[in-house]
Design a protein around this motif. Sequence first.
Motif, PDB file in Angstrom:
ATOM      1  N   UNK A   7       0.810  -1.216   0.000  1.00 53.71           N
ATOM      2  CA  UNK A   7       0.000   0.000   0.000  1.00 53.71           C
ATOM      3  C   UNK A   7       0.847   1.273   0.000  1.00 53.71           C
ATOM      4  N   UNK A   8       0.398   2.229  -0.819  1.00 57.65           N
ATOM      5  CA  UNK A   8       1.018   3.557  -0.848  1.00 57.65           C
ATOM      6  C   UNK A   8      -0.094   4.563  -1.097  1.00 57.65           C
ATOM      7  N   UNK A   9      -0.268   5.474  -0.168  1.00 57.91           N
ATOM      8  CA  UNK A   9      -1.333   6.459  -0.319  1.00 57.91           C
ATOM      9  C   UNK A   9      -0.990   7.411  -1.455  1.00 57.91           C
ATOM     10  N   UNK A  10      -2.031   7.926  -2.121  1.00 58.31           N
ATOM     11  CA  UNK A  10      -1.817   8.871  -3.207  1.00 58.31           C
ATOM     12  C   UNK A  10      -1.234  10.186  -2.720  1.00 58.31           C
ATOM     13  N   UNK A  11      -0.843  11.022  -3.663  1.00 52.80           N
ATOM     14  CA  UNK A  11      -0.287  12.322  -3.289  1.00 52.80           C
ATOM     15  C   UNK A  11      -1.092  13.426  -3.969  1.00 52.80           C
ATOM     16  N   UNK A  12      -0.985  14.624  -3.431  1.00 54.06           N
ATOM     17  CA  UNK A  12      -1.692  15.768  -3.978  1.00 54.06           C
ATOM     18  C   UNK A  12      -0.725  16.617  -4.796  1.00 54.06           C
ATOM     19  N   UNK A  13      -1.160  16.967  -6.004  1.00 55.02           N
ATOM     20  CA  UNK A  13      -0.409  17.883  -6.865  1.00 55.02           C
ATOM     21  C   UNK A  13      -1.219  19.166  -6.936  1.00 55.02           C
ATOM     22  N   UNK A  14      -0.711  20.217  -6.344  1.00 55.79           N
ATOM     23  CA  UNK A  14      -1.441  21.472  -6.230  1.00 55.79           C
ATOM     24  C   UNK A  14      -0.856  22.505  -7.199  1.00 55.79           C
ATOM     25  N   UNK A  15      -1.734  23.239  -7.859  1.00 52.97           N
ATOM     26  CA  UNK A  15      -1.272  24.231  -8.815  1.00 52.97           C
ATOM     27  C   UNK A  15      -2.089  25.510  -8.771  1.00 52.97           C
ATOM     28  N   UNK A  16      -1.473  26.583  -9.241  1.00 54.65           N
ATOM     29  CA  UNK A  16      -2.237  27.817  -9.417  1.00 54.65           C
ATOM     30  C   UNK A  16      -3.327  27.609 -10.462  1.00 54.65           C
ATOM     31  N   UNK A  17      -3.003  26.723 -11.427  1.00 58.46           N
ATOM     32  CA  UNK A  17      -3.975  26.314 -12.437  1.00 58.46           C
ATOM     33  C   UNK A  17      -3.775  24.835 -12.733  1.00 58.46           C
TER      34      UNK A  17
END
Length: 557
Positions: A177-187
């Motif tokens: 198991x590996x939890x997902x990650x968040x990719x945050x952007x201005x757009x």
Amino acid sequence: MTPEDILAQYGPREAMEYDVVIVGAGPAGLATAIRLKQLQPDASIVVLEKGSEPGAHILSGAVMDPRALNELLPDWQAQGAPLKQPVTGDDVLFLSELDATRTPDAFVPRNFHNHGCYVISLSDVTKWLAQQAEGLGVEIFPGFAAAEVLYDDEGRVKGVATGNMGVGKDGEPHDGFQIGMELLGKYTVFAEGARGHLGKQLLAKFKLTEGRDVQTYAIGIKELWEIPADKAQPGRVVHTAGWPMTDNTFGGGFLYHLEGNKVTLGFVIGLDYQNPFLSPFEEMQRWKAHPAVRAHIEGGKRIGYGARAINNGTPQALPKLVFPGGALVGCDAGFLNAARIKGSHAAIKSGMLCAESLAQALAAGRSQDELESYPSAFEASWLNQELQQSRNFKGWFKKGQAVGTVMTGIEQWLLPKLGVQSPPWTLHNKKADHEALRPAAECAPIDYPKPDGKLSFDRLSSVFISNTNHEENQPAHLTLKDAAVPVATNLARFAGPEQRYCPAGVYEFVKTDAGADRLQINAQNCVHCKTCDIKDPTQNIVWVTPEGGGGPNYAGM
């Protein structure tokens, strides 16, 4: 465990911040990244790709118009772009069951003119575009599927989250198991291709299709062949209409000669077909037996197979392209030109237009607003002009092959000769493809010939050469809103069309020990074509992202 339970127990997810997050490393997404880096070299950009590498999930004919590529990377030839085989000639054939009539060159409509274009493998071109993007400093994460759109407290898109890895069929995390990650952007730019999983959600959330025509689709089924040298005609482009389609079903074939004694060929069928007994896969197999088609490939060897849903590309059906925090590009919006059977140039151009708007926004210090200059730039572009010229193509064919053929001749041959570039009338569509299917009791079953293993093949041997694979112990990514519907409605009323419209043998009705019918979903076979998500008459099937890296692995397609 539900995804929410997993996040509560194993979260929070790691977050990475960028100026721009792009979902999908196809021509549209990569063109967005490349053009933005050209204009804003310091911009931080990440591209997520659910395939094992860029190009792994890319499937197209393909004859490519280099117009947009000329604008994006004018030195593409010097940089070694895999556009090596110019088109040398066009054949437009009308087929009866045994004969073929070639359209004289003087009467070929402009949408079938391919002078100046190239016969290519779009998967190879996509790999090359990824190299150009990385050379400019773009980060590309292959094998990571964007599974969730993330919103801020004001409801604006702030990025995406990748899917969790290592969740078993029972929904429980296992040793890997590996939890997902968040990719945050201005757009965040969505470039998932036709019927994008997240794009579909965005269309609904932001009401991007209000006041627009209903988008319609086709399925394209493709094979790659290696043929004897004496049959090779590098650069020859063949399109067929007529047989085996009936008058109320839109469909046609393509056959393109690549370099190296290879031929790419396939069949496209509108997903607004009415007969639930129709099988697009079987139609393609029997089309290859026509003397005009088999003459090109007989004695050769099939080396590749794939399938993909295709937008029908009418500008009347284009959604609003922007929303707070993001935009749609390429086939996620529906920019394909169905009349020309071309989408890669449109995808690249739409990505460039979006990137130019992004560059303006970043330079002004803006974030998570609407990129209003992108839609207006599209309206003023040659791409819009091109799409307007063929805006009625599919609409006429919805009225029958004869009407479609005559009106294509008028709009794409006669009117241009009279100096009229775009038709002075517009057809509209308000009916979704899944609504077209008629009950089985009203339709005649179709008796398809058995595959011979030389020219025609079965589904499973076809899926095998698509190099499709999914981690077996994971939740099925083909989900049902109601598990009772396939038997109670689809099988009872429509004779179980999912077992025929799927080109990969994913769906089959089997008997339980008690003798009752049940739908078996062979998710391992899925080539990510999205046909089920579009054509299911009850809209009970919902395609969601599997673990990243799963699916087909197309080579030379």
